[in-house]
Design a protein around this motif. Structure first.
Motif, PDB file in Angstrom:
ATOM      1  N   TYR A   1       0.875  -1.165   0.000  1.00 42.75           N
ATOM      2  CA  TYR A   1       0.000   0.000   0.000  1.00 42.75           C
ATOM      3  C   TYR A   1       0.917   1.221   0.000  1.00 42.75           C
ATOM      4  CZ  TYR A   1      -3.484  -3.418   1.512  1.00 42.75           C
ATOM      5  OH  TYR A   1      -4.313  -4.508   1.604  1.00 42.75           O
ATOM      6  N   ARG A   2       0.835   2.020  -1.055  1.00 43.17           N
ATOM      7  CA  ARG A   2       1.693   3.212  -1.166  1.00 43.17           C
ATOM      8  C   ARG A   2       0.869   4.454  -0.858  1.00 43.17           C
ATOM      9  NH1 ARG A   2       5.458   3.174  -6.093  1.00 43.17           N
ATOM     10  NH2 ARG A   2       6.548   1.793  -4.646  1.00 43.17           N
ATOM     11  N   SER A   3       1.277   5.181   0.150  1.00 46.01           N
ATOM     12  CA  SER A   3       0.561   6.395   0.539  1.00 46.01           C
ATOM     13  C   SER A   3       0.892   7.529  -0.434  1.00 46.01           C
ATOM     14  CB  SER A   3       0.921   6.787   1.972  1.00 46.01           C
ATOM     15  OG  SER A   3       2.267   7.181   2.034  1.00 46.01           O
TER      16      SER A   3
ATOM     17  N   ASP B   1       2.353  10.198   0.009  1.00 47.04           N
ATOM     18  CA  ASP B   1       3.694  10.761   0.196  1.00 47.04           C
ATOM     19  C   ASP B   1       4.801   9.812  -0.256  1.00 47.04           C
ATOM     20  OD1 ASP B   1       4.021   8.844   2.208  1.00 47.04           O
ATOM     21  OD2 ASP B   1       4.135  10.294   3.842  1.00 47.04           O
TER      22      ASP B   1
ATOM     23  N   THR C   1       5.316   6.650   0.882  1.00 43.62           N
ATOM     24  CA  THR C   1       5.665   5.637   1.882  1.00 43.62           C
ATOM     25  C   THR C   1       4.975   4.323   1.549  1.00 43.62           C
ATOM     26  OG1 THR C   1       5.853   7.342   3.574  1.00 43.62           O
ATOM     27  CG2 THR C   1       5.606   5.064   4.342  1.00 43.62           C
TER      28      THR C   1
ATOM     29  N   ILE D   1      -3.788   0.321   7.908  1.00 42.68           N
ATOM     30  CA  ILE D   1      -3.258   1.159   6.834  1.00 42.68           C
ATOM     31  C   ILE D   1      -4.084   2.443   6.781  1.00 42.68           C
ATOM     32  CG2 ILE D   1      -2.858   1.335   4.340  1.00 42.68           C
ATOM     33  CD1 ILE D   1      -1.103  -0.816   5.652  1.00 42.68           C
ATOM     34  N   ASP D   2      -3.427   3.584   6.947  1.00 38.73           N
ATOM     35  CA  ASP D   2      -4.113   4.866   6.815  1.00 38.73           C
ATOM     36  C   ASP D   2      -4.442   5.105   5.347  1.00 38.73           C
ATOM     37  OD1 ASP D   2      -4.014   5.559   9.518  1.00 38.73           O
ATOM     38  OD2 ASP D   2      -2.036   6.499   9.303  1.00 38.73           O
ATOM     39  N   GLY D   3      -5.615   5.655   5.100  1.00 33.70           N
ATOM     40  CA  GLY D   3      -5.984   5.994   3.728  1.00 33.70           C
ATOM     41  C   GLY D   3      -7.082   5.130   3.155  1.00 33.70           C
TER      42      GLY D   3
ATOM     43  N   HIS E   1      -1.874   2.172  -4.942  1.00 31.66           N
ATOM     44  CA  HIS E   1      -1.606   3.549  -4.532  1.00 31.66           C
ATOM     45  C   HIS E   1      -2.860   4.100  -3.868  1.00 31.66           C
ATOM     46  CE1 HIS E   1       2.088   3.885  -7.012  1.00 31.66           C
ATOM     47  NE2 HIS E   1       1.462   2.978  -7.741  1.00 31.66           N
ATOM     48  N   LEU E   2      -2.674   4.702  -2.702  1.00 38.47           N
ATOM     49  CA  LEU E   2      -3.797   5.293  -1.979  1.00 38.47           C
ATOM     50  C   LEU E   2      -4.006   6.722  -2.468  1.00 38.47           C
ATOM     51  CD1 LEU E   2      -2.757   3.985   1.524  1.00 38.47           C
ATOM     52  CD2 LEU E   2      -4.439   2.990  -0.026  1.00 38.47           C
TER      53      LEU E   2
ATOM     54  N   GLU F   1      -5.317  10.759  -2.441  1.00 39.15           N
ATOM     55  CA  GLU F   1      -5.143  11.872  -1.494  1.00 39.15           C
ATOM     56  C   GLU F   1      -6.267  11.916  -0.466  1.00 39.15           C
ATOM     57  OE1 GLU F   1      -2.746  14.273  -1.150  1.00 39.15           O
ATOM     58  OE2 GLU F   1      -1.526  13.392  -2.720  1.00 39.15           O
TER      59      GLU F   1
END
Length: 107
Positions: free
Chosen positions: A6-8, A10, A12, A33-35, A101-102, A104
């Protein structure tokens, strides 16, 4: 079991093992996982589990259903060609190495 990244927004990366049966959304929620908000709990109603599949993906993914397609038009972040609802992506061993990709925002 599949390793999913999971790519935030930013940049990460968080890599987690996600068991099947399950979904990409459930893997995110179980691993904090945030997002991924998943307000509807995975019933393809709210669009708050929207992700972008990495453009270089060659792993097999299920086809998009009509309901998922409709919900993706109302997401907080822009729909792209690679948009999917993570609640509609069941995890299998074939998905090992998937990168999502998460966006915004989810709501």
């Amino acid at each position: 079991m599949a390793k999913i990244t999971y790519r935030s927004p930013d940049g990460t990366d968080t890599v987690v093992d996600v068991a099947s049966p399950g979904t990409v959304m459930r893997g995110a929620k179980l691993n904090n996982i945030d997002g991924i908000e998943a307000q509807c709990g995975g019933s393809a109603q709210c669009g708050t589990c929207h992700v972008y599949i990495d453009e270089a993906n060659t792993l097999p993914l299920p086809p998009m259903h009509e309901v998922e397609d409709d919900v993706l038009y109302g997401t907080a972040s822009p729909r792209r060609e690679t948009s999917r609802l993570s609640c509609q992506l069941p995890v299998s061993d074939d998905m090992d190495g998937l990168l999502v990709h998460l966006p915004e925002a989810q709501s």
